[in-house]
Design an enzyme around this catalytic site. Structure first.
Site, mmCIF file in Angstrom:
data_model
loop_
_atom_site.group_PDB
_atom_site.id
_atom_site.type_symbol
_atom_site.label_atom_id
_atom_site.label_comp_id
_atom_site.label_asym_id
_atom_site.label_seq_id
_atom_site.Cartn_x
_atom_site.Cartn_y
_atom_site.Cartn_z
ATOM 1 N N HIS A 47 -0.327 3.275 -6.852
ATOM 2 C CA HIS A 47 -0.777 3.486 -5.458
ATOM 3 C C HIS A 47 -1.173 2.413 -4.938
ATOM 4 C CE1 HIS A 47 -1.449 6.611 -2.516
ATOM 5 N NE2 HIS A 47 -2.331 6.047 -2.072
ATOM 6 N N ASP A 49 -1.748 1.033 -0.678
ATOM 7 C CA ASP A 49 -1.600 1.377 0.690
ATOM 8 C C ASP A 49 -1.094 0.376 1.636
ATOM 9 O OD1 ASP A 49 -1.970 4.417 1.287
ATOM 10 O OD2 ASP A 49 -4.018 4.124 0.094
ATOM 11 N N GLU A 151 2.218 10.712 0.308
ATOM 12 C CA GLU A 151 0.865 11.097 0.168
ATOM 13 C C GLU A 151 0.417 12.312 0.933
ATOM 14 O OE1 GLU A 151 -3.562 8.986 -0.826
ATOM 15 O OE2 GLU A 151 -2.056 8.136 0.451
ATOM 16 N N HIS A 178 -2.690 16.046 1.172
ATOM 17 C CA HIS A 178 -3.646 14.803 1.090
ATOM 18 C C HIS A 178 -5.013 15.480 1.086
ATOM 19 C CE1 HIS A 178 -5.932 11.412 2.796
ATOM 20 N NE2 HIS A 178 -5.266 10.936 1.887
ATOM 21 N N HIS A 219 -5.439 14.356 -5.078
ATOM 22 C CA HIS A 219 -6.103 15.060 -3.750
ATOM 23 C C HIS A 219 -5.755 16.657 -4.117
ATOM 24 C CE1 HIS A 219 -6.891 11.638 -1.101
ATOM 25 N NE2 HIS A 219 -5.788 11.349 -1.704
ATOM 26 N N HIS A 240 -3.596 8.408 -8.336
ATOM 27 C CA HIS A 240 -4.718 7.581 -7.995
ATOM 28 C C HIS A 240 -5.960 8.512 -8.375
ATOM 29 C CE1 HIS A 240 -3.332 8.943 -4.210
ATOM 30 N NE2 HIS A 240 -4.545 8.489 -3.669
ATOM 31 N N ASP A 348 -5.077 1.902 -6.034
ATOM 32 C CA ASP A 348 -5.354 2.174 -4.291
ATOM 33 C C ASP A 348 -5.952 1.108 -3.583
ATOM 34 O OD1 ASP A 348 -5.590 4.105 -2.327
ATOM 35 O OD2 ASP A 348 -7.261 5.043 -2.727
#
Length: 419
Positions: A47, A49, A151, A178, A219, A240, A348
């Site tokens: 993961h 971003d 995500e 999420h 999540h 993650h 992350d």
């Protein structure tokens, strides 16, 4: 001759003592071993971003964050990816839950487009991949295999057709939620009583299996974790997350789920987010969830305003500090509960405002792997954590998809027909 050898050995030993910069330390030796093994096995992170960071900071213009140059505003650029030994990366095609319905689908498509543009812009560095063999082929060619992960289930707007089209565009996993519930699955909160998957949610999981898209349970609520593990016929992942027994944050994985995950063949990709790593993160989570609820209730008629205020709160309240050693503690715990075959890495980067000391950017993965060698992990163990485990999961998912596609056509179920 023997006397001469003794004299030479003694002289070298003394030189190392008097001039320590000429002697390789144990840390240097471990890092050398890590770099050698990362030439054999791709380090695959679950993961990153960067795509969202570009959308937020540059409205999707990748030329404004040219990865061939140092990017001090970001955690990611090619020099640091190469220093970190990264051979494969799941780029998150995230959009916030403040986007809903068709707007969320459009936003996710734009993020998918951004990753495709990255690969077109830097073809000597990045290569799109959707299969385990594709990742390994890109790695052999010296490129960073680029995969995509959605995500949050809000990205498909409760449409199995949209799900399949994202799979066709190369998206390789979807996190079922999420930070908010979707109509068919509950997200992680402090509330222990959660719905889990609805009947349509179960159909989403089955269709993901058929499409060859990994089910990602970072999540989601514990109830959703159990339901997804019950329904999925392919290995699932946590892209993650870390161990809840070490840091009691709802975003982490409880031991009973870790044991189920072992039976499923899936894996936890340990994250670096400090509030999911440091034991003090549990207290920060309680405050964060309470503040999120307060702000959403206060601005129920304006979700985007609430989302901005929540982001502001997190920026003002970054949570506890964490260390590389604490990340390794999560790996230790997961090894004890599930075994070495069920652990990976999901840093992350560019998705969190703070990072552990020693893991400040994408160049630092070797330091974590060297720490594991220092804790008695074998090179084979470290290779599994770095990339072999996720390659196995990808390959198993592909086999399940091939079988399911031969057994049944795509599902035409709707949320209205099942729920």
């Amino acid at each position: 001759m023997m006397l001469r050898r003794v004299v030479v050995a003694t002289a070298l030993s003394c030189a190392a003592f008097l001039f320590p910069w000429h002697a390789e330390t144990a840390e240097d030796a471990a890092l050398s071993r890590v770099r050698a093994l990362l030439r054999r096995v791709p380090l695959i992170d679950g993961h990153n971003d960067y795509p969202w960071a570009v959308r937020e900071k540059a409205k999707g213009d990748i030329f404004k964050f040219e990865l061939t140059k140092p990017q001090p505003e970001l955690d990611t650029d090619f020099a640091r990816l190469r220093a970190g030994g990264v051979g494969g990366q799941f780029w998150s095609v995230y959009v916030p839950t403040s986007l809903a319905g068709p707007e969320a689908v459009r936003g996710t498509l734009e993020s998918v487009d951004l990753v495709h543009r990255m690969a077109e812009r830097w073809p000597e560095q990045l290569e799109l991949a959707t299969t385990a063999s594709g990742v390994e082929a890109a790695f052999r060619r010296g490129r960073i295999a680029s995969l995509m992960g959605m995500e949050g289930g809000h990205s498909i707007n409760s449409s199995l057709g949209a799900l399949r089209m994202f799979a066709a565009l190369g998206v390789r996993y979807m996190t079922l939620t999420h930070s908010d519930d979707v109509p068919w699955a509950s997200a992680a909160t402090l509330d222990p009583v959660r719905v889990g998957l609805t009947r349509f949610g179960e159909e989403v999981v089955r269709e993901m299996n058929r499409a060859g898209m990994l089910v990602d349970l970072s999540h989601v609520s514990v109830a959703t974790m159990h339901d997804a593990l019950r329904v999925s016929s392919a290995p699932v992942i946590f892209s993650h997350s870390s161990a809840r027994a070490v840091c009691d944050n709802p975003r982490n994985v409880p031991d009973d789920v870790v044991r189920e995950l072992k039976q499923n063949g899936g894996m936890v990709m340990v994250t670096f987010v400090p509030s999911f790593v440091a034991p003090e993160g549990a207290g920060h989570a309680q405050k964060a969830f309470a503040e999120r609820k307060r702000l959403r209730d206060l601005h129920a008629d304006d979700p985007k305003a609430a989302a901005k205020l929540i982001d502001d709160w997190f920026n003002a309240n970054p949570g506890p500090k964490a260390t590389l050693g604490q990340v390794a503690d999560h790996v230790d715990h997961l090894r004890r509960v599930a075994g070495i075959d069920h652990i990976g890495i999901g840093g992350d980067f560019d998705g969190t405002s703070a990072l552990p000391a020693g893991l400040e950017d994408v160049s630092k993965y070797p330091a974590l792997l060297a720490e594991l060698l220092g804790r008695g992990y074998s090179e084979e163990d470290v290779e599994k954590i770095a990339g072999r485990n996720i390659l196995r999961v990808l390959a198993q998912s592909e086999k399940v998809a091939k079988r399911l596609q031969a057994e049944r056509p795509p599902s035409v179920a709707t949320i209205e027909s099942l729920d």
